[in-house]
Design a protein around this motif. Sequence first.
Motif, mmCIF file in Angstrom:
data_model
loop_
_atom_site.group_PDB
_atom_site.id
_atom_site.type_symbol
_atom_site.label_atom_id
_atom_site.label_comp_id
_atom_site.label_asym_id
_atom_site.label_seq_id
_atom_site.Cartn_x
_atom_site.Cartn_y
_atom_site.Cartn_z
ATOM 1 N N MET A 159 27.330 11.247 19.546
ATOM 2 C CA MET A 159 26.889 10.817 20.965
ATOM 3 C C MET A 159 26.811 9.129 21.135
ATOM 4 N N THR A 160 26.886 8.244 22.218
ATOM 5 C CA THR A 160 27.890 7.114 22.358
ATOM 6 C C THR A 160 26.524 6.451 23.162
ATOM 7 N N PRO A 161 26.166 5.253 22.262
ATOM 8 C CA PRO A 161 25.152 4.362 23.231
ATOM 9 C C PRO A 161 24.914 4.471 24.557
ATOM 10 N N LEU A 162 26.150 4.358 25.317
ATOM 11 C CA LEU A 162 25.760 4.937 27.198
ATOM 12 C C LEU A 162 25.685 6.906 27.262
ATOM 13 N N THR A 163 25.694 7.529 25.934
ATOM 14 C CA THR A 163 25.692 9.062 26.224
ATOM 15 C C THR A 163 24.139 8.720 25.959
ATOM 16 N N LYS A 164 23.799 8.424 25.576
ATOM 17 C CA LYS A 164 22.229 8.147 25.095
ATOM 18 C C LYS A 164 21.522 7.950 26.006
ATOM 19 N N TYR A 165 22.281 6.513 27.060
ATOM 20 C CA TYR A 165 21.243 6.343 27.921
ATOM 21 C C TYR A 165 21.486 6.766 29.350
ATOM 22 N N TYR A 166 22.084 7.611 29.962
ATOM 23 C CA TYR A 166 22.905 8.739 30.190
ATOM 24 C C TYR A 166 21.614 9.379 30.040
ATOM 25 N N MET A 167 21.409 10.524 28.896
ATOM 26 C CA MET A 167 20.661 11.288 28.330
ATOM 27 C C MET A 167 18.813 10.804 29.222
ATOM 28 N N ALA A 168 19.201 10.215 28.586
ATOM 29 C CA ALA A 168 17.606 9.265 28.849
ATOM 30 C C ALA A 168 16.864 9.405 30.552
ATOM 31 N N TYR A 169 18.277 8.814 31.106
ATOM 32 C CA TYR A 169 18.317 8.450 32.330
ATOM 33 C C TYR A 169 18.055 9.868 32.752
ATOM 34 N N TYR A 170 18.973 10.682 32.768
ATOM 35 C CA TYR A 170 19.058 12.474 32.831
ATOM 36 C C TYR A 170 17.524 12.904 32.802
ATOM 37 N N THR A 171 16.916 12.957 31.831
ATOM 38 C CA THR A 171 15.363 13.677 31.189
ATOM 39 C C THR A 171 14.972 12.860 31.658
ATOM 40 N N SER A 172 14.431 11.823 31.901
ATOM 41 C CA SER A 172 12.984 11.143 32.524
ATOM 42 C C SER A 172 13.579 11.278 34.524
#
Lengths: 216, 216
Positions: free
Chosen positions: B150-163
């Motif tokens: 998991m890169t930082p961007l991937t984590k941000y995408y996850m946060a984006y998507y789940t929210s």
Amino acid sequence: MIKKTADRRVVRTKKMLRDALAELIEDKGFEAITVCDLTERADINRGTFYAHYKDKTDLLVQSENDLIEAVLEIQSGLVEMSMAELLDCYVNNKPLPFAVALYRYLGDNGRFVRALIGPKGDPGFTPRLKEVIARNILENVLSEKYRENMTPLTKYYMAYYTSAQLGVIEHWFESGMNEDPEEMARIVLSIMFMRPGDAIEMRPTILDRVGMQYVI
Amino acid sequence: MIKKTADRRVVRTKKMLRDALAELIEDKGFEAITVCDLTERADINRGTFYAHYKDKTDLLVQSENDLIEAVLEIQSGLVEMSMAELLDCYVNNKPLPFAVALYRYLGDNGRFVRALIGPKGDPGFTPRLKEVIARNILENVLSEKYRENMTPLTKYYMAYYTSAQLGVIEHWFESGMNEDPEEMARIVLSIMFMRPGDAIEMRPTILDRVGMQYVI
DNA sequence: TATTACAATCAACAGACTGTTGGTTAACAC
DNA sequence: GTGTTAACCAACAGTCTGTTGATTGTAATA
């Protein structure tokens, strides 16, 4: 609307109380805070608290209003962005100006914002922040056609999108605000062009350059 | 873990209290609720309350745990979906099975869920629900490649998507739950294939059929 | 600098909510 | 039918609340 708070004593008292509030929210949660806790940590007499605020909720609301108002102020000064400019930012990897300004302000008030939107904060604050973000970011993104004649699906897309933006902000706070505002603005812009369903077409998207390629 | 609550009196008492809690949260907010309020509305003696729960927060947490556990239970029984099946659902406008199950359960417990995630609810519940959604929906969507490294961007995408997913759920509750679970599952699937940046390529997407065409 | 205004302090108040206890009544499971 | 135990009731001290009145100290202005 005219703030006539010139007296240094008043501003000091209010600042101390607001800081104490932020600390205590992160510490034990707003729910568990007593007025005694606040005045004790702020080193203020309890009677003085009631001279300024009705109760602890009043302190919370007033502090929130100040924050929301400041965000609105910041964004009102920003010119609406054309699609061409958005595209320019995207392909040249430039951060969106209003996103930079937003993240800069949120970062400056980090402790308080983090406390409010965190798991011990105020559940009523998130919707307010969402509304501001929706009005100021989404209106620059959603075309007029859909803005004027909102179908249920459009509304669901708006809910999806604004929550997503807030999710990124939350993750920024949770992960320790490691990225600076410019970086965050770039990340937000990148994510705007991702979608999980892209894998269906099985083509690597333009996102490669930010290190994610496409997402299944 | 073994629930030995066979006594009808106990289940009745607990049910009455949980219902009262949901009502009172929507009414005056969790913060303002007293144990007196709860027992009065539930028509239960105050002493009885303390026989079952430590305080009002304990009641809240136990009720939340039951709900989270039930959602996990529902989703654990669902087989992981292949990309081919996802594509099949999308092109044939079929609702995603796990999305249908999720929305059905949330709808059945509508009053309580709406109270918890609403502006007067518990700010700590949303992250928990988000986590469940992330684990059960996102893991079916994000490819292994990104899951493991998991890169930082991937984590941000996850946060984006789940929210974003949670935002859709919230909007469903706020707008009165007009759509049935199958409809919601279709809407969610449609949104998954939208992105604001699509306008850059200026091509109407496959989304036309759901009435949105493309979004600027 | 002296004066005036008012913010902040302190102590004390009744009222409400909390969490607990001991004794009684009633519903439940077996 | 009987033993078990949940629910009821009343009363307890302790804490937090919101307010008051009298006093001290700090700030703006002339």
